[in-house]
Motif scaffolding. Structure first.
Motif, PDB file in Angstrom:
ATOM      1  N   VAL A 160      12.622  10.764  35.974  1.00 53.33           N
ATOM      2  CA  VAL A 160      11.956  10.126  37.114  1.00 53.33           C
ATOM      3  C   VAL A 160      12.888  10.133  38.327  1.00 53.33           C
ATOM      4  O   VAL A 160      12.427  10.227  39.467  1.00 53.33           O
ATOM      5  CB  VAL A 160      11.530   8.684  36.743  1.00 53.33           C
ATOM      6  CG1 VAL A 160      11.087   7.894  37.956  1.00 53.33           C
ATOM      7  CG2 VAL A 160      10.417   8.727  35.710  1.00 53.33           C
ATOM      8  N   PHE A 186       8.744  16.260  40.894  1.00 58.05           N
ATOM      9  CA  PHE A 186       8.178  15.046  40.308  1.00 58.05           C
ATOM     10  C   PHE A 186       6.665  15.177  40.175  1.00 58.05           C
ATOM     11  O   PHE A 186       6.099  14.889  39.118  1.00 58.05           O
ATOM     12  CB  PHE A 186       8.537  13.826  41.168  1.00 58.05           C
ATOM     13  CG  PHE A 186       8.093  12.524  40.578  1.00 58.05           C
ATOM     14  CD1 PHE A 186       8.965  11.779  39.820  1.00 58.05           C
ATOM     15  CD2 PHE A 186       6.798  12.047  40.771  1.00 58.05           C
ATOM     16  CE1 PHE A 186       8.566  10.565  39.262  1.00 58.05           C
ATOM     17  CE2 PHE A 186       6.396  10.853  40.230  1.00 58.05           C
ATOM     18  CZ  PHE A 186       7.282  10.103  39.461  1.00 58.05           C
ATOM     19  N   PHE A 219       6.382  10.528  32.065  1.00 54.35           N
ATOM     20  CA  PHE A 219       7.340  11.567  31.690  1.00 54.35           C
ATOM     21  C   PHE A 219       7.510  11.617  30.171  1.00 54.35           C
ATOM     22  O   PHE A 219       7.661  12.692  29.602  1.00 54.35           O
ATOM     23  CB  PHE A 219       8.675  11.352  32.403  1.00 54.35           C
ATOM     24  CG  PHE A 219       8.711  11.975  33.772  1.00 54.35           C
ATOM     25  CD1 PHE A 219       9.526  13.057  34.036  1.00 54.35           C
ATOM     26  CD2 PHE A 219       7.913  11.497  34.799  1.00 54.35           C
ATOM     27  CE1 PHE A 219       9.556  13.649  35.300  1.00 54.35           C
ATOM     28  CE2 PHE A 219       7.931  12.070  36.056  1.00 54.35           C
ATOM     29  CZ  PHE A 219       8.751  13.156  36.313  1.00 54.35           C
ATOM     30  N   SER A 243       5.723   5.594  35.574  1.00 51.96           N
ATOM     31  CA  SER A 243       6.284   6.935  35.769  1.00 51.96           C
ATOM     32  C   SER A 243       7.128   7.349  34.571  1.00 51.96           C
ATOM     33  O   SER A 243       7.036   8.495  34.104  1.00 51.96           O
ATOM     34  CB  SER A 243       7.135   6.975  37.040  1.00 51.96           C
ATOM     35  OG  SER A 243       6.342   6.725  38.175  1.00 51.96           O
ATOM     36  N   VAL A 244       7.933   6.435  34.058  1.00 54.75           N
ATOM     37  CA  VAL A 244       8.743   6.734  32.870  1.00 54.75           C
ATOM     38  C   VAL A 244       7.833   7.050  31.691  1.00 54.75           C
ATOM     39  O   VAL A 244       8.050   8.037  30.967  1.00 54.75           O
ATOM     40  CB  VAL A 244       9.692   5.554  32.548  1.00 54.75           C
ATOM     41  CG1 VAL A 244      10.288   5.689  31.155  1.00 54.75           C
ATOM     42  CG2 VAL A 244      10.790   5.455  33.599  1.00 54.75           C
TER      43      VAL A 244
END
Length: 128
Positions: A83, A96, A73, A69-70
């Protein structure tokens, strides 16, 4: 990128929070995670340990989930701290998902795109 390659990539970068992950890698991982959780829940329910096994699975892949997820982004040019927006009920979840669905931006402070530079013959970087 297919689902198998995505899972291998995410798990091989288990706790790598730098760099970038493209949309295919992220969303194939999310699909694989959901499928695995459902299968584990069904099998666990049959043997009477459904919730326990699903929670153990979620704990086992917590770090890779956060890491991918990081990196996702980072791919859209945002700090990995974004996140944490997912911790806000409803509105945060919608934000998100919105951010995770955004297309990759060109080279940014987090490096070259995960699939290399965009070419004019293949503007969406679709792997053939």
């Amino acid at each position: 990128m297919d689902i198998q390659q995505s899972v291998k990539t995410v798990l091989s970068n288990y706790a790598k929070f730098e760099g970038r992950s493209g949309r295919p890698e992220y969303w194939w991982w999310v699909l694989a995670y959901i499928i695995a959780a459902v299968i584990i829940n069904v099998v666990g329910s049959i043997v009477g340990l459904g919730e326990i096994l699903v929670n153990l699975f979620a704990l086992a892949v917590l770090i890779p989930n956060i890491a991918v997820s990081v990196r996702r982004f980072h791919d859209i040019g945002k700090s990995g701290w974004w996140v944490l927006i997912g911790l806000i009920p409803l509105v945060g979840w919608i934000a998100f998902i919105y951010f995770a669905a955004q297309p990759s931006v060109g080279p940014n402070e987090y490096g070259e795109g995960p699939q290399g530079p965009v070419t004019t013959s293949n503007p969406d970087n679709i792997v053939g």
